[in-house]
Design an enzyme around this catalytic site. Structure first.
Site, PDB file in Angstrom:
ATOM      1  N   SER A  98       5.358   4.943   8.927  1.00  0.00           N
ATOM      2  CA  SER A  98       4.759   4.713   7.616  1.00  0.00           C
ATOM      3  C   SER A  98       5.728   5.187   6.542  1.00  0.00           C
ATOM      4  O   SER A  98       6.282   6.285   6.637  1.00  0.00           O
ATOM      5  CB  SER A  98       3.439   5.484   7.484  1.00  0.00           C
ATOM      6  OG  SER A  98       2.996   5.449   6.135  1.00  0.00           O
TER       7      SER A  98
ATOM      8  N   LYS B  48       5.101   3.260  17.199  1.00  0.00           N
ATOM      9  CA  LYS B  48       5.157   2.230  16.145  1.00  0.00           C
ATOM     10  C   LYS B  48       6.374   2.471  15.264  1.00  0.00           C
ATOM     11  O   LYS B  48       6.524   3.554  14.693  1.00  0.00           O
ATOM     12  CB  LYS B  48       3.879   2.248  15.311  1.00  0.00           C
ATOM     13  CG  LYS B  48       3.786   1.070  14.332  1.00  0.00           C
ATOM     14  CD  LYS B  48       2.388   0.930  13.773  1.00  0.00           C
ATOM     15  CE  LYS B  48       2.246  -0.306  12.898  1.00  0.00           C
ATOM     16  NZ  LYS B  48       0.862  -0.540  12.469  1.00  0.00           N
TER      17      LYS B  48
ATOM     18  N   ASN C  89       5.930  -1.801  11.518  1.00  0.00           N
ATOM     19  CA  ASN C  89       5.103  -1.339  10.404  1.00  0.00           C
ATOM     20  C   ASN C  89       5.430  -2.131   9.132  1.00  0.00           C
ATOM     21  O   ASN C  89       6.101  -3.151   9.183  1.00  0.00           O
ATOM     22  CB  ASN C  89       5.355   0.165  10.202  1.00  0.00           C
ATOM     23  CG  ASN C  89       4.123   0.913   9.726  1.00  0.00           C
ATOM     24  OD1 ASN C  89       3.412   0.442   8.855  1.00  0.00           O
ATOM     25  ND2 ASN C  89       3.871   2.073  10.295  1.00  0.00           N
TER      26      ASN C  89
ATOM     27  N   PHE D 181      -1.917   8.046   4.336  1.00  0.00           N
ATOM     28  CA  PHE D 181      -2.726   8.598   5.432  1.00  0.00           C
ATOM     29  C   PHE D 181      -4.008   9.267   4.919  1.00  0.00           C
ATOM     30  O   PHE D 181      -4.348  10.388   5.336  1.00  0.00           O
ATOM     31  CB  PHE D 181      -1.914   9.609   6.250  1.00  0.00           C
ATOM     32  CG  PHE D 181      -0.902   9.007   7.188  1.00  0.00           C
ATOM     33  CD1 PHE D 181      -0.840   7.645   7.420  1.00  0.00           C
ATOM     34  CD2 PHE D 181       0.006   9.821   7.856  1.00  0.00           C
ATOM     35  CE1 PHE D 181       0.091   7.104   8.293  1.00  0.00           C
ATOM     36  CE2 PHE D 181       0.944   9.289   8.734  1.00  0.00           C
ATOM     37  CZ  PHE D 181       0.995   7.931   8.947  1.00  0.00           C
TER      38      PHE D 181
ATOM     39  N   ASN E 229       4.920   6.053   3.574  1.00  0.00           N
ATOM     40  CA  ASN E 229       4.159   6.722   2.517  1.00  0.00           C
ATOM     41  C   ASN E 229       3.912   8.210   2.752  1.00  0.00           C
ATOM     42  O   ASN E 229       3.209   8.845   1.981  1.00  0.00           O
ATOM     43  CB  ASN E 229       2.813   6.002   2.328  1.00  0.00           C
ATOM     44  CG  ASN E 229       3.004   4.550   1.947  1.00  0.00           C
ATOM     45  OD1 ASN E 229       3.810   4.230   1.094  1.00  0.00           O
ATOM     46  ND2 ASN E 229       2.275   3.662   2.607  1.00  0.00           N
ATOM     47  N   THR E 230       4.486   8.771   3.820  1.00  0.00           N
ATOM     48  CA  THR E 230       4.435  10.209   4.063  1.00  0.00           C
ATOM     49  C   THR E 230       5.866  10.730   4.070  1.00  0.00           C
ATOM     50  O   THR E 230       6.660  10.320   4.920  1.00  0.00           O
ATOM     51  CB  THR E 230       3.751  10.520   5.407  1.00  0.00           C
ATOM     52  OG1 THR E 230       2.385  10.084   5.340  1.00  0.00           O
ATOM     53  CG2 THR E 230       3.779  12.011   5.698  1.00  0.00           C
TER      54      THR E 230
ATOM     55  N   ASN F 154       0.830  -1.198   0.000  1.00  0.00           N
ATOM     56  CA  ASN F 154       0.000   0.000   0.000  1.00  0.00           C
ATOM     57  C   ASN F 154       0.865   1.248   0.000  1.00  0.00           C
ATOM     58  O   ASN F 154       1.957   1.268   0.575  1.00  0.00           O
ATOM     59  CB  ASN F 154      -0.960  -0.003   1.194  1.00  0.00           C
ATOM     60  CG  ASN F 154      -0.414   0.726   2.402  1.00  0.00           C
ATOM     61  OD1 ASN F 154      -0.506   1.955   2.505  1.00  0.00           O
ATOM     62  ND2 ASN F 154       0.184  -0.032   3.326  1.00  0.00           N
TER      63      ASN F 154
END
Length: 348
Positions: free
Chosen positions: A170, A209, A238, A112, A172-173, A108
């Site tokens: 994450s 996390k 994660n 967010f 993805n940011t 993915n």
């Protein structure tokens, strides 16, 4: 096969993101029966939280707290929602969610996507009673002072969430994982700790996390920083940016975080490093490739107080929760344990 598992089989034939939305909708409106009472051997305590069992739902499935009623009836010991950011944001362009069926994995790069803190808070106000619900906090993509976004989430949801997770891992940011460096981490955790007394009348656990792509020395540093700033536990870990050579899916090289069965060795390695560094001073929650009672038990024996699942639900259905719990209870008894806590770290 139960009705809900049959529905999951049908959803797996659809576009992943469309299937995800339908699953959340179904869980929010279907009158599901409550899960059977848990075996007493599964009761445990995590950072002051009394859990009926140690099997939780990882963040990402219910980003906006829309399906708490349905999720509370699937048998989880605790449910984590989010990630939620202060302001609503659409996330990254589609397609951004990929099902690697051959590998029982997911990639993915959602970014967010969520409806923001106000909508999240309103839904937590309507959550079922008696359910341990965690709020996974993130930062908006365009925020320069990302630590301020985590503090805003903590303050806005004070008194509504059973616990908080500070998600700095994450992939993805942009810039988010840089918060795992010591200087930025000290700043972030120090501000989180300072905000906590004003945020709630009682001390609510805050977890951190982390990514599975860190080396042991980095994880050791994070453990020490967490202890210094009164963080209550680590979620390990994660999604990963790694792409194992064993992946067979034609979508294996899509950008984003990989989760599911192939992440297991990375998550286990990170858990071992965290357990070695923590030496029992900090509870650990294991996530990443947990897809059976055997795997849940293995993570507990490595040092996890509890586990979380998500990707395995996509491939095995909601009945997986009950299967993990039954097998875990059997394994605990077979090895002579009378409680989950007795098995934590037994393999170290």
């Amino acid at each position: 096969m139960s009705v809900i598992d049959l529905g999951g089989a049908l959803l797996r034939r659809m576009d992943p993101e469309q299937a995800h939305r339908l699953a959340i909708k179904g869980l929010s409106v279907l009158p599901l029966p409550p899960a059977p009472a848990d075996d007493p051997i599964l009761r445990t305590r995590l950072a002051g939280l009394d859990l009926p069992n140690p099997v939780g739902l990882a963040a990402g499935l219910d980003k906006n707290g829309e399906a708490l009623s349905g999720l509370s009836r699937l048998g989880f010991g605790f449910v984590e929602c989010g990630s939620v950011t202060p302001r609503p944001q659409p996330g990254n362009p589609r397609p951004r969610l990929f099902r690697l069926s051959e590998d029982r994995a997911i990639i993915n790069r959602m970014g967010f996507n969520n409806a923001g803190l106000d909508a999240f808070a309103a839904r937590l106000d309507r959550r079922p009673s008696g359910v341990v619900v965690g709020a996974n906090l993130g930062a908006n993509k365009d925020t320069e002072d990302k630590a301020a976004d985590y503090v805003a989430g903590l303050e806005r949801l004070a008194g509504r969430a059973s616990y908080f997770t500070v998600n700095i891992s994450s992939p993805n940011t942009p810039g988010l994982r840089a918060l795992q460096g010591r200087a930025q981490l000290d700043d972030l955790l120090g501000r989180i700790d300072a905000a906590r007394p004003a945020a709630a009348p009682r001390r609510v656990p805050v977890f951190l996390k982390i990514a599975p792509d860190l080396i042991a020395d980095e994880i050791g540093m994070i453990v020490e920083a967490s202890l210094a700033h009164r963080i209550d536990g680590l979620i390990v870990s994660n999604t990963t940016l790694e792409r194992p050579e064993t992946l067979r899916s034609p979508q294996a090289q899509e950008a984003g975080g990989l989760s599911g069965a192939p992440i297991r060795p990375f998550a286990e390695k990170a858990l071992r490093a965290a357990a070695e560094a923590a030496q029992g001073r900090l509870p650990l929650i294991a996530v990443g490739g947990v897809d059976s009672g055997a795997e849940a038990y293995a993570r507990i024996r490595l040092g996890a107080t509890a586990v979380q699942i998500y990707s395995a639900l996509i491939y095995q259905g909601a009945g997986l929760v009950g299967r993990i719990k039954r097998d875990l209870a059997d394994r605990l008894r077979a090895d002579g344990f009378s409680a989950v806590s007795e098995a934590v770290g037994a393999a170290r």
